[in-house]
Design a protein around this motif. Structure first.
Motif, PDB file in Angstrom:
ATOM      1  N   PRO A  68       3.592 -20.459  14.207  1.00 52.63           N
ATOM      2  CA  PRO A  68       3.423 -20.388  12.751  1.00 52.63           C
ATOM      3  C   PRO A  68       4.776 -20.350  12.044  1.00 52.63           C
ATOM      4  O   PRO A  68       5.769 -19.858  12.578  1.00 52.63           O
ATOM      5  N   TYR A  69       4.786 -20.849  10.819  1.00 52.16           N
ATOM      6  CA  TYR A  69       5.972 -20.745   9.965  1.00 52.16           C
ATOM      7  C   TYR A  69       5.678 -19.687   8.899  1.00 52.16           C
ATOM      8  O   TYR A  69       4.572 -19.636   8.341  1.00 52.16           O
ATOM      9  N   ALA A  70       6.647 -18.832   8.603  1.00 52.32           N
ATOM     10  CA  ALA A  70       6.447 -17.760   7.620  1.00 52.32           C
ATOM     11  C   ALA A  70       7.590 -17.724   6.625  1.00 52.32           C
ATOM     12  O   ALA A  70       8.756 -17.786   7.007  1.00 52.32           O
ATOM     13  N   LYS A  71       7.219 -17.645   5.368  1.00 53.89           N
ATOM     14  CA  LYS A  71       8.183 -17.364   4.298  1.00 53.89           C
ATOM     15  C   LYS A  71       8.147 -15.856   4.073  1.00 53.89           C
ATOM     16  O   LYS A  71       7.148 -15.312   3.611  1.00 53.89           O
ATOM     17  N   LEU A  72       9.218 -15.166   4.460  1.00 60.78           N
ATOM     18  CA  LEU A  72       9.171 -13.706   4.525  1.00 60.78           C
ATOM     19  C   LEU A  72       9.115 -13.072   3.138  1.00 60.78           C
ATOM     20  O   LEU A  72       9.825 -13.472   2.219  1.00 60.78           O
ATOM     21  N   GLU A  73       8.239 -12.053   3.022  1.00 63.03           N
ATOM     22  CA  GLU A  73       8.116 -11.229   1.816  1.00 63.03           C
ATOM     23  C   GLU A  73       7.995  -9.775   2.245  1.00 63.03           C
ATOM     24  O   GLU A  73       7.598  -9.476   3.374  1.00 63.03           O
ATOM     25  N   ALA A  74       8.332  -8.879   1.326  1.00 59.92           N
ATOM     26  CA  ALA A  74       8.313  -7.445   1.645  1.00 59.92           C
ATOM     27  C   ALA A  74       6.932  -6.976   2.068  1.00 59.92           C
ATOM     28  O   ALA A  74       6.795  -6.107   2.933  1.00 59.92           O
ATOM     29  N   ARG A  75       5.882  -7.558   1.485  1.00 62.10           N
ATOM     30  CA  ARG A  75       4.524  -7.086   1.800  1.00 62.10           C
ATOM     31  C   ARG A  75       4.099  -7.442   3.220  1.00 62.10           C
ATOM     32  O   ARG A  75       3.111  -6.916   3.727  1.00 62.10           O
ATOM     33  N   LEU A  76       4.830  -8.370   3.877  1.00 61.35           N
ATOM     34  CA  LEU A  76       4.501  -8.726   5.260  1.00 61.35           C
ATOM     35  C   LEU A  76       5.083  -7.736   6.262  1.00 61.35           C
ATOM     36  O   LEU A  76       4.749  -7.795   7.442  1.00 61.35           O
ATOM     37  N   HIS A  77       5.955  -6.858   5.791  1.00 55.45           N
ATOM     38  CA  HIS A  77       6.704  -6.000   6.698  1.00 55.45           C
ATOM     39  C   HIS A  77       6.144  -4.582   6.715  1.00 55.45           C
ATOM     40  O   HIS A  77       5.987  -3.944   5.668  1.00 55.45           O
ATOM     41  N   ASP A  78       5.811  -4.090   7.916  1.00 55.27           N
ATOM     42  CA  ASP A  78       5.405  -2.704   8.116  1.00 55.27           C
ATOM     43  C   ASP A  78       6.648  -1.911   8.535  1.00 55.27           C
ATOM     44  O   ASP A  78       7.208  -2.163   9.602  1.00 55.27           O
ATOM     45  N   PRO A  79       7.124  -0.946   7.715  1.00 56.94           N
ATOM     46  CA  PRO A  79       8.359  -0.221   8.036  1.00 56.94           C
ATOM     47  C   PRO A  79       8.334   0.478   9.387  1.00 56.94           C
ATOM     48  O   PRO A  79       9.384   0.718   9.983  1.00 56.94           O
ATOM     49  N   ARG A  80       7.119   0.799   9.901  1.00 61.19           N
ATOM     50  CA  ARG A  80       7.050   1.512  11.180  1.00 61.19           C
ATOM     51  C   ARG A  80       7.525   0.664  12.356  1.00 61.19           C
ATOM     52  O   ARG A  80       7.855   1.189  13.412  1.00 61.19           O
ATOM     53  N   THR A  81       7.569  -0.664  12.185  1.00 59.27           N
ATOM     54  CA  THR A  81       8.045  -1.519  13.288  1.00 59.27           C
ATOM     55  C   THR A  81       9.534  -1.322  13.545  1.00 59.27           C
ATOM     56  O   THR A  81      10.034  -1.695  14.613  1.00 59.27           O
ATOM     57  N   LEU A  82      10.251  -0.734  12.587  1.00 60.73           N
ATOM     58  CA  LEU A  82      11.682  -0.487  12.790  1.00 60.73           C
ATOM     59  C   LEU A  82      11.924   0.567  13.868  1.00 60.73           C
ATOM     60  O   LEU A  82      13.041   0.702  14.366  1.00 60.73           O
ATOM     61  N   GLU A  83      10.869   1.324  14.206  1.00 60.38           N
ATOM     62  CA  GLU A  83      11.007   2.278  15.313  1.00 60.38           C
ATOM     63  C   GLU A  83      11.052   1.560  16.663  1.00 60.38           C
ATOM     64  O   GLU A  83      11.488   2.139  17.661  1.00 60.38           O
ATOM     65  N   LEU A  84      10.596   0.311  16.708  1.00 62.30           N
ATOM     66  CA  LEU A  84      10.548  -0.443  17.966  1.00 62.30           C
ATOM     67  C   LEU A  84      11.808  -1.261  18.212  1.00 62.30           C
ATOM     68  O   LEU A  84      12.207  -1.482  19.358  1.00 62.30           O
ATOM     69  N   ILE A  85      12.439  -1.738  17.126  1.00 65.93           N
ATOM     70  CA  ILE A  85      13.637  -2.571  17.257  1.00 65.93           C
ATOM     71  C   ILE A  85      14.710  -1.998  16.345  1.00 65.93           C
ATOM     72  O   ILE A  85      14.471  -1.784  15.151  1.00 65.93           O
ATOM     73  N   SER A  86      15.881  -1.744  16.897  1.00 70.37           N
ATOM     74  CA  SER A  86      16.936  -1.137  16.106  1.00 70.37           C
ATOM     75  C   SER A  86      17.517  -2.125  15.102  1.00 70.37           C
ATOM     76  O   SER A  86      17.444  -3.351  15.273  1.00 70.37           O
ATOM     77  N   ARG A  87      18.116  -1.587  14.065  1.00 67.55           N
ATOM     78  CA  ARG A  87      18.726  -2.445  13.037  1.00 67.55           C
ATOM     79  C   ARG A  87      19.876  -3.255  13.613  1.00 67.55           C
ATOM     80  O   ARG A  87      20.079  -4.418  13.237  1.00 67.55           O
ATOM     81  N   ASP A  88      20.654  -2.649  14.527  1.00 67.11           N
ATOM     82  CA  ASP A  88      21.770  -3.386  15.147  1.00 67.11           C
ATOM     83  C   ASP A  88      21.262  -4.621  15.874  1.00 67.11           C
ATOM     84  O   ASP A  88      21.861  -5.704  15.766  1.00 67.11           O
ATOM     85  N   TYR A  89      20.157  -4.467  16.610  1.00 65.17           N
ATOM     86  CA  TYR A  89      19.609  -5.608  17.349  1.00 65.17           C
ATOM     87  C   TYR A  89      19.097  -6.677  16.380  1.00 65.17           C
ATOM     88  O   TYR A  89      19.276  -7.878  16.606  1.00 65.17           O
ATOM     89  N   ILE A  90      18.463  -6.236  15.297  1.00 58.45           N
ATOM     90  CA  ILE A  90      17.940  -7.169  14.294  1.00 58.45           C
ATOM     91  C   ILE A  90      19.074  -8.004  13.708  1.00 58.45           C
ATOM     92  O   ILE A  90      18.975  -9.226  13.584  1.00 58.45           O
ATOM     93  N   GLU A  91      20.164  -7.337  13.334  1.00 61.76           N
ATOM     94  CA  GLU A  91      21.287  -8.046  12.712  1.00 61.76           C
ATOM     95  C   GLU A  91      22.005  -8.952  13.704  1.00 61.76           C
ATOM     96  O   GLU A  91      22.427 -10.061  13.347  1.00 61.76           O
ATOM     97  N   LYS A  92      22.134  -8.498  14.941  1.00 58.75           N
ATOM     98  CA  LYS A  92      22.867  -9.283  15.943  1.00 58.75           C
ATOM     99  C   LYS A  92      22.116 -10.540  16.342  1.00 58.75           C
ATOM    100  O   LYS A  92      22.718 -11.615  16.533  1.00 58.75           O
ATOM    101  N   ASN A  93      20.791 -10.461  16.475  1.00 54.92           N
ATOM    102  CA  ASN A  93      20.001 -11.578  16.994  1.00 54.92           C
ATOM    103  C   ASN A  93      19.214 -12.327  15.912  1.00 54.92           C
ATOM    104  O   ASN A  93      18.502 -13.287  16.229  1.00 54.92           O
ATOM    105  N   LEU A  94      19.346 -11.893  14.661  1.00 52.97           N
ATOM    106  CA  LEU A  94      18.624 -12.523  13.552  1.00 52.97           C
ATOM    107  C   LEU A  94      17.125 -12.643  13.861  1.00 52.97           C
ATOM    108  O   LEU A  94      16.540 -13.722  13.818  1.00 52.97           O
TER     109      LEU A  94
END
Length: 596
Positions: A68-94
């Motif tokens: 699937p292709y997704a145009k990202l919006e804030a309402r698609l994001h559940d903040p609790r998923t940040l407990e599974l993947i660190s911010r450093d990993y998110i920024e490093k691997n996009l």
């Protein structure tokens, strides 16, 4: 553009089929690719030549790889998923985690062909990973909206009726290890989140968490009054306090001394600052949380309840080239909000507006704001002296606390700067004598001071249940004795919106003392405050009582609220007593006339 590195050969055909590029443009891009001296991908070339957008290329990639292709919006994001993947990993691997449903984690990626990345995400999270394709700029935009590591997201909240959750942790705390472990349990976290979230929802300015005889009592200060919000078992006081201390990075082992801190939380997608103060009490530590919610604060001078004549005087003075403007009043009277609104009115690209604050409550655009750090010796006076070397046009000092700060502020005003600050006095003329008592020479005050604005916050009559009423004859006579005529009287009868108080929200009532030549002479002569007030009244000074009563006449607040706020209770009682005697005299005359 790393998302295009694995572009399959048929991406061009997909773009043509979807109408994003023409066959001619595709051919031109292919020819350009062949002639390029270095390796360049077709998608990058198409974007570079302006034939299509990066989003369109990523969409074609998603089709090519069957994701699937997704145009990202804030309402698609559940903040609790940040407990599974660190911010450093998110920024490093996009990559960006979106939501998790039944152990299937949906992650947005820029490289849908990178199977190694999917395997690594599954090992890292322990979930089955489903990917969607998106552009790198979308992921970077979503990353920019993430809270800092120090920001707590209040998404997990206990319901006040879920007593079973609370009873799970109703047990005595034997030692500090038990306390720390208990404060980190999910029910305690959810309970603290609920306490904060409920206060924000109700528009509270402060939360009081205090150990009582048999329970922990939680009260909210709303519109200047305290209301009971919640009671929880007394056993939880240690866990609740420790949880708040952990959030504020305070020392949970220190329970004998007061502590102060700050918490940044995220609620409903907006950041809210909390200032924490703990103080040891007989049954445990009492905690007070000041809620700084910018959503409830207007920084527009015209929306703060100023009367036209007061606003005109204030606007004239805040546009002066130099001098001092003081805002006075007790704690919680809205002084800082007024100062911020003044700065907001005059800040632009042509002014260097600087502030020295403790703490910084609201961040303003085009204003350079500096935080006092008492622990390392950066006091108000030292920060102000340093700030004068930063070429400021306008300076705001959070509070004049001592002689050194006052002297530096006056020196700044006399050397061509416009200075704003606050002072704790009951009325405007008293600010002058307060500065003299601090040790400031009267001639310096006379030369530097432009305007003193005293203010209070009065509760506003609830617009939903506001009604006019007929006052007693005694009340009418009392107001006449105070020199004020009220053709119409208003009050709130009480409804659900105002919690049956008759009031909702607050508005400012103000006193303005503009310094003219007569007042400057009186200041140099060190005349008493009563004389200063008389000169001010002759010069057109608007008093707190006058401004409040005319707002009561307009139906914005009540007479009782105004008289209580401006300290006229004894004067009002005397007026009522005199009116009572007059009413009784009138009645006697009426009865004797009837007898005759």
């Amino acid at each position: 553009m790393s998302s295009l590195l694995a572009a399959p050969p048929r991406i061009g055909n997909i773009l043509v089929d979807r109408g994003y590029v023409t066959a001619e443009q595709l051919q031109q891009a292919l020819e350009y690719q062949k002639s390029a001296g270095r390796q360049k991908l077709l998608g990058e070339i198409l974007v570079e030549l302006g034939f299509c957008t990066e989003d369109q290329v990523v969409e074609a990639l998603a089709i090519a790889y069957g994701v699937p292709y997704a145009k990202l919006e804030a309402r698609l994001h559940d903040p609790r998923t940040l407990e599974l993947i660190s911010r450093d990993y998110i920024e490093k691997n996009l990559v960006f985690p979106l939501f998790c449903v039944r152990d299937v984690l949906t992650v947005a990626v820029t490289e849908p062909a990178n199977l190694f990345l999917v395997d690594e995400l599954e090992r890292l999270t322990g979930k089955r990973v489903q990917i969607v394709a998106t552009s790198a700029k979308d992921i970077r935009r979503m990353i920019s909206t993430l809270p800092d590591a120090s920001v707590f997201v209040l998404d997990d909240i206990i319901d006040a009726d879920q007593t079973s959750e609370i009873t799970l942790i109703e047990e005595a705390i034997e030692d500090l290890g038990d306390l720390e472990e208990m404060s980190d349990q999910s029910p305690v976290i959810r309970l603290v989140n609920y306490i904060i979230a409920q206060a924000v929802k109700e528009g509270a300015s402060d939360i009081h968490i205090e150990p009582a005889e048999r329970c922990v009592r939680v009260r909210h200060r709303i519109d200047g009054r305290l209301y009971k919000a919640l009671e929880v078992p007394l056993h939880l006081i240690g866990a609740i306090t420790s949880r708040i201390k952990i959030m504020a990075s305070l020392d949970i082992s220190e329970r004998r001394l007061p502590q102060d801190g700050r918490i940044h939380v995220m609620l409903d997608g907006r950041k809210i600052d909390l200032r924490i103060s703990t103080f040891p009490a007989a049954r445990g530590e009492k905690t007070v949380i000041r809620v700084l919610d910018t959503r409830n604060v207007s920084l527009n001078l015209r929306e703060l309840g100023f009367a036209e004549d007061v606003l005109e005087t204030l606007l004239r003075n805040i546009r002066a080239p130099n001098g001092i403007i003081l805002v006075t009043g007790p704690t919680g009277s809205g002084k800082s909000t007024t100062l911020y609104a003044c700065l907001n009115e005059i800040s632009d690209m042509h002014n260097n507006v600087c502030t020295v604050e403790d703490p910084i409550e609201y961040h303003l655009p085009l204003v350079n704001q500096f935080q006092v750090q008492e622990k390392i010796g950066l006091t108000f006076s030292k920060a102000l002296r340093t700030l004068l070397r930063q070429d400021p046009d306008v300076i705001m000092v959070g509070e004049v606390r001592d002689e050194e700060t006052a002297r530096t502020a006056i020196q700044a005003a006399l050397t061509g700067h416009l200075v704003f600050s606050t002072l704790h006095t009951n009325d405007a003329p008293s600010a002058i004598t307060r500065l003299i008592n601090m040790g400031i020479d009267a001639y310096l005050i006379s030369a530097a001071l432009n305007l003193v604005l005293a203010q209070r916050l009065a509760r506003r009559i609830c617009p939903k249940c506001r009604q006019s009423f007929e006052p007693t004859r005694q009340m009418r006579r009392a107001l006449e004795r105070l020199g004020f005529d009220m053709p119409q009287y208003y009050r709130g009868v009480g409804c659900r919106r105002c919690r049956n108080t008759g009031y909702t929200g607050r508005l400012g009532i103000h006193e303005t003392l503009e310094i003219n030549d007569d007042l400057r002479d009186a200041i140099v002569a060190q005349e008493p405050v009563t004389h200063l007030r008389q000169i001010g009244l002759r010069s057109g000074m608007v008093t707190l009582k006058h401004d409040g009563l005319r707002k009561a006449r307009e139906g914005l607040t009540t007479v009782d609220e105004v008289l209580q706020l401006v300290g006229c209770v004894q004067e009002w009682a005397s007026a009522l007593s005199g009116a009572d005697r007059e009413t009784g005299s009138d009645s006697a005359m009426g009865s004797s006339a009837s007898d005759s």
